[in-house]
Every structure is written in C-alpha cells, then in structure tokens.
Design an enzyme around this catalytic site. Structure first.
Site, short mmCIF file in Angstrom:
data_model
loop_
_atom_site.label_atom_id
_atom_site.label_comp_id
_atom_site.label_asym_id
_atom_site.label_seq_id
_atom_site.Cartn_x
_atom_site.Cartn_y
_atom_site.Cartn_z
N LYS A 170 0.85 -1.20 0.00
CA LYS A 170 0.00 0.00 0.00
C LYS A 170 0.89 1.25 0.00
CE LYS A 170 -1.35 2.73 3.02
NZ LYS A 170 -1.35 4.02 2.30
N GLU A 246 11.24 1.37 9.21
CA GLU A 246 12.25 2.35 8.78
C GLU A 246 11.63 3.72 8.97
OE1 GLU A 246 15.20 1.73 8.10
OE2 GLU A 246 15.32 -0.33 7.39
N CYS A 280 14.89 10.30 4.10
CA CYS A 280 15.05 9.89 5.50
C CYS A 280 16.47 10.11 5.98
CB CYS A 280 14.64 8.44 5.64
SG CYS A 280 15.45 7.36 4.47
N GLU A 374 12.56 16.98 12.76
CA GLU A 374 12.89 16.56 11.39
C GLU A 374 12.16 17.48 10.42
OE1 GLU A 374 11.23 12.88 9.87
OE2 GLU A 374 13.00 12.53 8.64
P1 NAD Z 1 3.69 8.70 7.12
O1 NAD Z 1 4.04 8.00 8.37
O2 NAD Z 1 2.77 9.86 7.19
O3 NAD Z 1 3.05 7.69 6.06
C1 NAD Z 1 3.69 6.50 5.67
C2 NAD Z 1 2.66 5.49 5.20
O4 NAD Z 1 1.85 5.08 6.30
C3 NAD Z 1 1.70 6.01 4.14
O5 NAD Z 1 1.51 4.99 3.17
C4 NAD Z 1 0.42 6.24 4.93
O6 NAD Z 1 -0.73 6.15 4.13
C5 NAD Z 1 0.47 5.09 5.92
N1 NAD Z 1 -0.36 5.22 7.11
C6 NAD Z 1 -1.03 6.31 7.56
N2 NAD Z 1 -1.65 6.02 8.73
C7 NAD Z 1 -1.36 4.74 9.03
C8 NAD Z 1 -1.68 3.86 10.12
N3 NAD Z 1 -2.41 4.27 11.16
N4 NAD Z 1 -1.17 2.61 10.09
C9 NAD Z 1 -0.40 2.18 9.08
N5 NAD Z 1 -0.06 2.96 8.03
C10 NAD Z 1 -0.54 4.22 8.00
O7 NAD Z 1 5.09 9.13 6.47
P2 NAD Z 1 5.34 10.01 5.17
O8 NAD Z 1 5.00 11.44 5.51
O9 NAD Z 1 4.72 9.38 3.98
O10 NAD Z 1 6.93 9.89 5.00
C11 NAD Z 1 7.83 10.76 5.61
C12 NAD Z 1 8.51 10.11 6.81
O11 NAD Z 1 9.07 8.85 6.42
C13 NAD Z 1 9.70 10.91 7.34
O12 NAD Z 1 9.69 10.91 8.75
C14 NAD Z 1 10.91 10.14 6.84
O13 NAD Z 1 12.07 10.35 7.59
C15 NAD Z 1 10.41 8.75 6.90
N6 NAD Z 1 11.19 7.88 6.00
C16 NAD Z 1 12.04 6.96 6.53
C17 NAD Z 1 12.82 6.16 5.71
C18 NAD Z 1 13.78 5.15 6.27
O14 NAD Z 1 14.20 4.28 5.52
N7 NAD Z 1 14.11 5.18 7.53
C19 NAD Z 1 12.72 6.31 4.32
C20 NAD Z 1 11.84 7.25 3.80
C21 NAD Z 1 11.08 8.03 4.66
#
Ligand code: NAD
Length: 468
Positions: A170, A246, A280, A374
C-alpha cells in the site's frame, strides 16, 4: 490523465471509488487512483495467502531467477515510470531524481536476486547434527511513504519475494500512481497473487492501519514517520507480526577544522538536499568547527545559489517542489521560527505554489526547533562548535538515530568519531549514500530492523532449527 488499477490476484481492479492525485509542481490533476475498501484489502490478502504455498515451495533457484527477471521489466519501463513519478512526486527527471530512482530500483532488485539463503550447519558431530533453516513467513504487508515511492516499494517487495513470501503493498496517498504502474508490470511476470497492491486516500478506510492488525498478514515492513511507525507497532502486537520499521531521522553532519570548505561544499549540499531534503537519511543538522564555520557557510551558499529548482519535467531542473501542502507548511513554519532567532544565509521565504527555496540558517540558539525536529524539506541549520566533544554530544542528543557523518582529511580520526555516533549508518566525507550490500536502518526511534543485504533478506524469514 494517468489511470492505473490495483493488482489483486493477478487482475487489474478499478475499485468502486477513486481519489485524485495532483502534480505538486503545477497543482494540476495528474491522475486518479482506486480508493480501496477494507473488502478490497481482504481480497488482496486472500490472494496473497492463496498464492503463498506454491511460491514458497518453489526451488530456491527458480525464485532467484524469477526475481532476477524483474530487473529487465524495470529497465524496459524505466522512462515511463520515471515520468509518472515526476508528475506525482515532483522530483526532476534528471539529476538525483526519477531516472536515478529507477536505476536504484533495478540495482536493488538485481542484488537481492543474487543473495543466497543457505542452510547453516550449527553442529555436526557424534552428538548429532543441528541445522538452521530460513523459511518464508507468509504474507508480507508493505506500507510506503511519498518521498522515494518506487525505490522503497522495491526495497520492500524484492527481499520478501526472494525469501518466498507473497506481498500486499500500500503506497502513500500522495504518490500511488508510480507504484500502481510498477506493480502491474512486475506482477505480470509473477504467478497470480504473489504480488498485490491496494491504494487508499486513508480517509474512506485506513488501509494501512487495517493491514497492521490483519490476522492473515505475517509481517509488516513499514517506511514512514516515527509516529505512524509506533501506531503500526501497537496494532501489530495482537497478531505478533514480524516488523521492519524504517522511520524518521534527524541526521547530524560534523565538519572538523581540517576540511577544505570549497572541496566539500558540493557533497554537503547533496547530502542535505537530495530530493529537496525529503529523504530519510539526508543530513538535517550540520555542525561546523568555528575555525572554518564562516568559510563553509560561504562555500555552501555559493554552491546552492546555482542549483536549479523548478518543474521536474524541464530537464534543466535538478530540484523540484515540496511534495505536499502538509510538508510545505511544516518546513515554512520551522523556517519562519528560525528566521526570528538565527541568521538566514540563503532562501527563507516561500516561493510560488509548493516551491520552497533552499534555505540555510546559521547561529541559531541550541533549542531551535529547526535543529531538533525533522524538517524533511529544503532547509538546513548550520551550527558552530569549538570542541568536537560538544558536537558529538549534540549529534547524539536526539531521539532519532538513522544516520550521521564526520568530515575530515584525517580518516582514522573521523572513523573513531563516527563510531561514537548513535546511528545505524555513519559516513566519512559524504552523507546519505546507500548501497544494496549494506544493511540500512535506524537506532533508537528511527526504527527496528534492517533492510538490504543478507541481514535485510533474513528479516523476511522465520528461523527453523532441525535437530537430527
Ligand atoms: P507517514 O508516516 O505519514 O506515512 C507512511 C505510510 O503510512 C503512508 O503509506 C500512509 O498512508 C500510511 N499510514 C497512515 N496512517 C497509518 C496507520 N495508522 N497505520 C499504518 N499505516 C498508515 O510518512 P510520510 O509522511 O509518507 O513519510 C515521511 C517520513 O518517512 C519521514 O519521517 C521520513 O524520515 C520517513 N522515511 C524513513 C525512511 C527510512 O528508511 N528510515 C525512508 C523514507 C522516509
């Protein structure tokens, strides 16, 4: 107008409803994605579950070959997927943008296909033989963010498939189209039900949350924010799911006084601003020794001034807009706050639409939110230090622990300092580069587990020990 179906059980499924996806560079509608219901999710999980026994039972060499064959699919369709990615994500086609991301997707797929899962003999003597086997878990649920949607999807999908699991993915509601397109193409080369995708705007149903508690999903691999990662972990508890999380980072870079500012400026820039800082493991705080602080600021500003930002479809641009309004507002508010207490060296005020200029701020107070939160966008605090012990302590005074870097001509000294950083990956004289052979993941609140290489593959397996 881009229009891709979900792939469930090898078939394209339009869904009863759709949601709109906009181009962050222009605000224009670029496509529509199916808005899955929880019944759609159940169908996708059931397909993956039904496909699991045959996929898991395949001889290992056949699965390796099947994953290796996906490299060509990504290669043949790279330009088309890169175009979709630029339209919905905003990153440029060139530079470290969409084509680069598709190149990474191929490299990770190829490397993952090459990995082995050998049986390990733990003991073989008069008292008997003990073997360690690694078996697939079952259905792996993958939840991805909007910053590197294709690459991260590949990071989740390939090791899961390689190890014999089946997958339901997803993507983020901000960038569902490139993943829909990619999965449709990959799935066409795999047995029905082995790879499935559902898309959702998170409003009609929170499909991510439902995946995290789904009884027929054995493992969740999640990339996203710390807050959502913690929610995933809580809702996964009752079904004891295996987890790879992650999460966010607030990586520090530490520049020692023996560096040549002009030599490192370009690498510092891309370490911080790859994908506009929406990465990230980008450098999110830069600590520079007082002796060269001003010279590093000058060299950084001089390099940054010439970097072209604009619509990613225009080949002259190497940076695009911020992906979405929520992220834009977060960056704008952190920068507005920093402008009150710090010295804005470059940028500082929002441009048109979702374009935010590269912003560098120095001389902030220690407790500035731009240092501690962040930002995940095109703004970087530059912090002066005199004693490297202070810089190490400040770098480690974060709940995050994804990456960090030390910059010096004295590599041995830099190594000794880098080993004291509390983070999953540390770089010397660069920041943020990833490699499919090197396990990647976070310490502290930045996550649980590792992706890539053998360690990453092992996270997609369950150990079974045989005493013979
Ligand atoms: P987010 O947490 O808002 O969303 C990530 C995913 O989770 C989306 O697909 C979203 O639809 C889904 N989601 C939303 N609510 C949920 C729930 N209750 N349960 C399960 N899934 C749910 O993150 P984002 O804004 O899309 O991404 C940015 C963040 O991701 C930043 O903090 C960044 O540092 C982190 N990131 C980390 C890595 C890594 O490898 N460590 C890589 C890329 C991004």
């Amino acid at each position: 107008m881009l229009d891709f179906g979900m792939t469930i059980g090898g078939k394209s499924v339009a869904g009863d409803k759709t949601f709109d996806v906009f181009n962050p560079a222009t605000g224009e509608l670029v496509g529509r994605a199916p808005n899955a219901t929880l019944d759609d999710l159940d169908r996708a999980v059931a397909s993956a579950k039904a496909a699991f026994p045959a996929w898991a039972a395949k001889p290992d060499a056949e699965r390796k070959a099947a994953v290796a064959a996906l490299v060509a699919v990504l290669e043949e369709n790279a330009e088309a997927i890169a175009h979709t990615l630029t339209l919905e994500q905003g990153k440029p086609l060139g530079g470290l943008g969409s084509r680069f991301e598709l190149g990474g997707a191929q490299a990770w797929t190829g490397h993952t296909a090459s990995l082995d899962l050998p049986v390990k003999v733990l003991q073989d003597n008069n008292e008997g033989r003990v073997e360690l086997h690694r078996k697939p878990i079952g259905v792996v649920g993958s939840i991805t963010p909007w910053n590197w949607p294709v690459m991260i999807a590949i990071w989740h999908i390939m090791p899961a498939l390689r190890a014999g699991n089946t997958v339901v993915i997803k993507p983020s509601p901000f960038t569902p189209l490139s993943t829909l397109q990619t999965v449709a193409l990959l799935s066409g080369k795999l047995p029905e039900g082995v790879l499935n995708i559902v898309t959702s705007d998170d409003q009609v149903a929170n499909v991510g949350a439902a995946m995290s508690s789904h009884p027929d999903i054995g493992k969740i691999v999640f990339t996203g924010s710390c807050a959502t990662g913690a929610r995933v972990m809580k809702s996964a508890a009752d079904t004891m799911k295996r987890l790879t999380l992650e999460l966010g980072g607030n990586d520090a870079g530490i520049v020692l006084p023996d560096c040549d500012p002009n030599e490192i400026a370009e690498k510092l820039f891309w370490g911080a601003f790859i994908n506009n800082g929406q990465t990230c493991a980008a450098m999110k705080r830069l600590y520079v020794h007082d002796d060269i602080h001003d010279a590093v600021c000058d060299a950084f500003v001089a390099y940054a001034r010439n970097v072209k930002m604009g619509n990613g479809l225009d080949e002259v641009n190497v940076l695009g807009p911020v992906n979405n309004q929520m992220q834009f507002d977060k960056v704008a508010s952190l920068v507005a706050d920093a402008a009150k207490t710090g010295n804005v060296l470059l940028g500082g005020a929002p441009d048109e639409g979702l374009f935010f200029p590269i912003t560098l701020v120095s001389d902030l107070p220690d407790d500035a939110p731009l240092i501690h939160e962040e930002q995940f966008g095109p703004a970087l605090p530059i912090i002066r230090f005199t004693d490297v012990e202070e810089a190490i302590a400040a770098a480690n005074a974060s709940e995050n622990g994804l990456g960090g870097s030390v910059w010096s001509k004295d590599v041995e000294k830099a190594k000794a300092l880098a080993l004291r950083l509390e983070c999953g990956t540390a770089w010397i004289n660069s920041h943020g580069g990833l490699n499919p052979v090197a396990p990647f993941g976070g310490a502290k609140m930045s996550g649980i587990g590792r992706e890539f290489g053998e360690e990453g593959l092992f996270e997609n397996t369950e150990i079974q020990v045989l005493h013979i």
